[in-house]
Design a protein around this motif. Structure first.
Motif, PDB file in Angstrom:
ATOM      1  N   LEU A 146     -18.609 -20.201  -9.356  1.00 57.89           N
ATOM      2  CA  LEU A 146     -18.146 -19.454  -8.175  1.00 57.89           C
ATOM      3  C   LEU A 146     -16.980 -18.633  -8.347  1.00 57.89           C
ATOM      4  O   LEU A 146     -16.763 -17.658  -7.908  1.00 57.89           O
ATOM      5  N   GLU A 147     -16.167 -19.114  -9.281  1.00 57.79           N
ATOM      6  CA  GLU A 147     -14.857 -18.360  -9.571  1.00 57.79           C
ATOM      7  C   GLU A 147     -15.092 -17.215 -10.234  1.00 57.79           C
ATOM      8  O   GLU A 147     -14.676 -16.065 -10.197  1.00 57.79           O
ATOM      9  N   TYR A 148     -16.032 -17.466 -11.295  1.00 53.17           N
ATOM     10  CA  TYR A 148     -16.402 -16.048 -12.134  1.00 53.17           C
ATOM     11  C   TYR A 148     -17.744 -16.095 -12.139  1.00 53.17           C
ATOM     12  O   TYR A 148     -18.639 -16.266 -13.027  1.00 53.17           O
ATOM     13  N   PRO A 149     -18.358 -15.179 -11.284  1.00 51.18           N
ATOM     14  CA  PRO A 149     -19.673 -14.767 -11.051  1.00 51.18           C
ATOM     15  C   PRO A 149     -20.130 -13.904 -12.527  1.00 51.18           C
ATOM     16  O   PRO A 149     -21.181 -13.695 -12.581  1.00 51.18           O
ATOM     17  N   GLU A 150     -19.130 -13.328 -12.923  1.00 46.12           N
ATOM     18  CA  GLU A 150     -19.369 -12.612 -14.081  1.00 46.12           C
ATOM     19  C   GLU A 150     -20.064 -13.370 -15.176  1.00 46.12           C
ATOM     20  O   GLU A 150     -20.551 -12.620 -16.326  1.00 46.12           O
ATOM     21  N   ILE A 151     -19.767 -14.646 -15.229  1.00 46.75           N
ATOM     22  CA  ILE A 151     -20.566 -15.575 -16.276  1.00 46.75           C
ATOM     23  C   ILE A 151     -21.967 -15.329 -16.239  1.00 46.75           C
ATOM     24  O   ILE A 151     -22.751 -15.093 -17.300  1.00 46.75           O
ATOM     25  N   LEU A 152     -22.694 -15.433 -15.019  1.00 42.21           N
ATOM     26  CA  LEU A 152     -23.989 -15.140 -14.891  1.00 42.21           C
ATOM     27  C   LEU A 152     -24.465 -13.873 -15.128  1.00 42.21           C
ATOM     28  O   LEU A 152     -25.550 -13.403 -15.793  1.00 42.21           O
ATOM     29  N   ALA A 153     -23.677 -12.902 -14.794  1.00 46.93           N
ATOM     30  CA  ALA A 153     -24.078 -11.644 -14.909  1.00 46.93           C
ATOM     31  C   ALA A 153     -24.018 -11.192 -16.607  1.00 46.93           C
ATOM     32  O   ALA A 153     -24.774 -10.195 -16.901  1.00 46.93           O
ATOM     33  N   TRP A 154     -22.814 -11.863 -17.102  1.00 50.34           N
ATOM     34  CA  TRP A 154     -22.856 -11.309 -18.784  1.00 50.34           C
ATOM     35  C   TRP A 154     -24.096 -12.179 -19.562  1.00 50.34           C
ATOM     36  O   TRP A 154     -24.716 -11.707 -20.291  1.00 50.34           O
ATOM     37  N   GLU A 155     -24.626 -13.400 -18.772  1.00 49.42           N
ATOM     38  CA  GLU A 155     -25.498 -13.962 -19.362  1.00 49.42           C
ATOM     39  C   GLU A 155     -26.998 -13.209 -19.347  1.00 49.42           C
ATOM     40  O   GLU A 155     -27.795 -12.885 -20.245  1.00 49.42           O
TER      41      GLU A 155
END
Ligand SMILES: [Zn+2]
Length: 472
Positions: free
Chosen positions: A265-274
């Motif tokens: 939730l804090e870092y939605p960029e994790i999923l975007a990067w995945e």
């Protein structure tokens, strides 16, 4: 007994006019070089009605070539034609395997296979791409801290043009220089998320700080797609801390799953990067497919899908067969049932240290069985008995349903003596797994994972299933 009668009935029905199936086998270079193709081909035709050789013509892994020696070089065991390799830092000397001198395994194999009415596919094994030689540093992934990751799973970056050009050049070289019938590409890697969580068998030994890829090509591509590179890096650093704490046995204050979700939730960029990584791998497949088809449209091009598809729901979600079908003549899901028991337990132990750390392992297996749609032995018996033929049936069926209405064929990989500490293949286990794939409707089977590993009596089990089903 009732089930057996049902099987016999199905076999009878299929035997009447059933189309011949693709019967493939994965083959190392060494037995072809050492014994000559003729003897090996006679052997596999007689035992298992093999009609297609998947020859491991490109690998940097010694055991995949069927040899064991400390100074193994590996690479391409066929001739390298330099005109196809433009704009890549790899030189012909880097690419050419010299372990058997200038022996050209495709030149040796193809005429012998054709004489017997058999097809030859190039089986190109990308994982464990040999690091640190020639100019490989230029094409390698970079981890969270800009370093070259030393640990598995690592490799060249799929967004690095020098690597992309090398791979498409290799494919064009095979397609233009040899009378091959097809190509199978295999990658046993995943993006930073699954790597960080160790969400794969043997993943408990992964290093969440060495996940990839954060190289300048990926960074630029991410920026073009509006993904904040720095935030992605920070997110994966938060995940690294979470995974390291879990491995050290420190339970987060609000539990493992809640904390994991909070990081997302804090870092939605994790999923975007995945997803950047996953889409890039699909583009890599598409680039291979288009290059081969532009040269010889009749060649069959497809993919070996890593066994992790059977364990990690995260990986399964990303390996969307319906999506892959857009650039696949066939897909080979690895459905190695015998070694899968040990591997499943290993996967559960790894994710049981972080994302699913709140759940006792036996309950984790129940949860896993539901979400991955399997019904297998209890946890303590799994390493001894492996997964059943029913798993092969269900996963073949699932793959076929996913690609329904497309041209893509499903050729499941069948486990014949894939090494694992406890469970052992038998003629009956191989026969049952092969029959299960055929009963589910597979258009072929790919006997795996390597000829030299297979005991003849177990290979014969596959032959018996094919005869019983009327597929040969
Ligand atoms: Zn990269």
């Amino acid at each position: 007994m009732k089930a057996a009668a049902g099987l016999a009935g199905a076999a009878l029905a299929q035997g009447q006019g059933a189309a011949k199936k693709m019967v493939g086998i994965q083959m190392e270079v060494a037995p072809i070089h050492d014994r000559g193709p003729g003897k090996v081909l006679d052997d596999i035709q007689r035992l298992a009605h093999v009609n297609t050789i998947f020859l491991g013509v490109f690998t940097y892994t010694d055991t995949r070539a069927g040899v064991r020696k400390p100074d193994f070089h590996g690479g391409n065991f066929a001739a390298v034609h330099p005109q196809y390799y433009k704009d890549t830092p790899l030189t012909p000397a880097d690419m050419r395997a010299t372990d058997f001198g200038d022996y050209d395994v495709l030149a040796a194999m193809i005429p012998e296979a054709r004489n017997r009415g058999m097809k030859t596919f190039c089986w190109v094994i990308e994982d464990n791409f040999r690091p640190r030689f020639g100019k490989t540093d230029e094409i390698w992934e970079r981890d969270l801290y800009g370093r070259i990751p030393e640990r598995h799973p690592g490799g060249p970056c799929i967004n690095n043009p020098g690597y992309r050009n090398f791979v498409t050049g290799l494919m064009e070289d095979y397609a233009r220089s040899y009378e091959i019938d097809g190509i199978m590409w295999g990658s046993e890697r995943q993006g930073a998320l699954g790597s960080s969580l160790g969400a794969y068998h043997n993943g408990a030994h992964s290093d969440p700080g060495q996940v990839a890829c954060f190289c300048r090509f990926c960074e630029a591509k991410g920026r073009r797609q509006g993904i904040d590179f720095e935030r992605a890096r920070q997110g994966y650093q938060a995940l690294e801390k979470f995974v390291r704490a879990g491995r050290g046995g420190t339970k987060p204050r609000d539990g493992y799953f809640v904390t994991f979700w909070r990081i997302l939730l804090e870092y939605p960029e994790i999923l975007a990067w995945e997803m950047l990584w996953t889409r890039s791998m699909r583009e890599h497949y598409a680039a291979i497919y288009e290059r081969v088809k532009s040269v010889r449209p009749e060649l069959q091009v497809g993919w070996h899908i890593w066994h992790n598809i059977s364990f990690s729901p995260f990986y399964r979600a990303e390996q969307d067969y319906a999506e892959l079908a857009k650039c696949s003549d066939y897909i080979k899901p690895v459905l190695y049932n015998n070694c899968a028991g040990e591997r499943m337990v290993s996967y559960l132990e790894s994710v049981g240290q972080n994302v699913f750390g709140d759940v006792p392992k036996a309950e984790m297996l129940q949860f896993e069985s539901r979400i991955m749609d399997i019904s297998e032995a209890p946890l303590e018996r799994l390493p001894d008995v492996g997964l059943s033929a029913d798993y092969v049936y269900r996963d073949t069926k699932r793959a076929l349903d996913d690609v329904a209405g497309t041209k893509t064929a499903i050729w499941p990989g069948i486990d014949i003596d894939v090494p694992t500490p406890r469970a052992r293949s038998t003629p009956e286990s191989v026969r049952a797994a092969t029959l299960a794939a055929l009963r589910a409707g597979a258009q072929g089977v790919l006997l795996s994972r390597a000829y030299l590993e297979m005991k003849p009596k177990n290979l014969r089990g596959a032959g018996q299933a094919l005869e019983e089903f009327g597929a040969v």
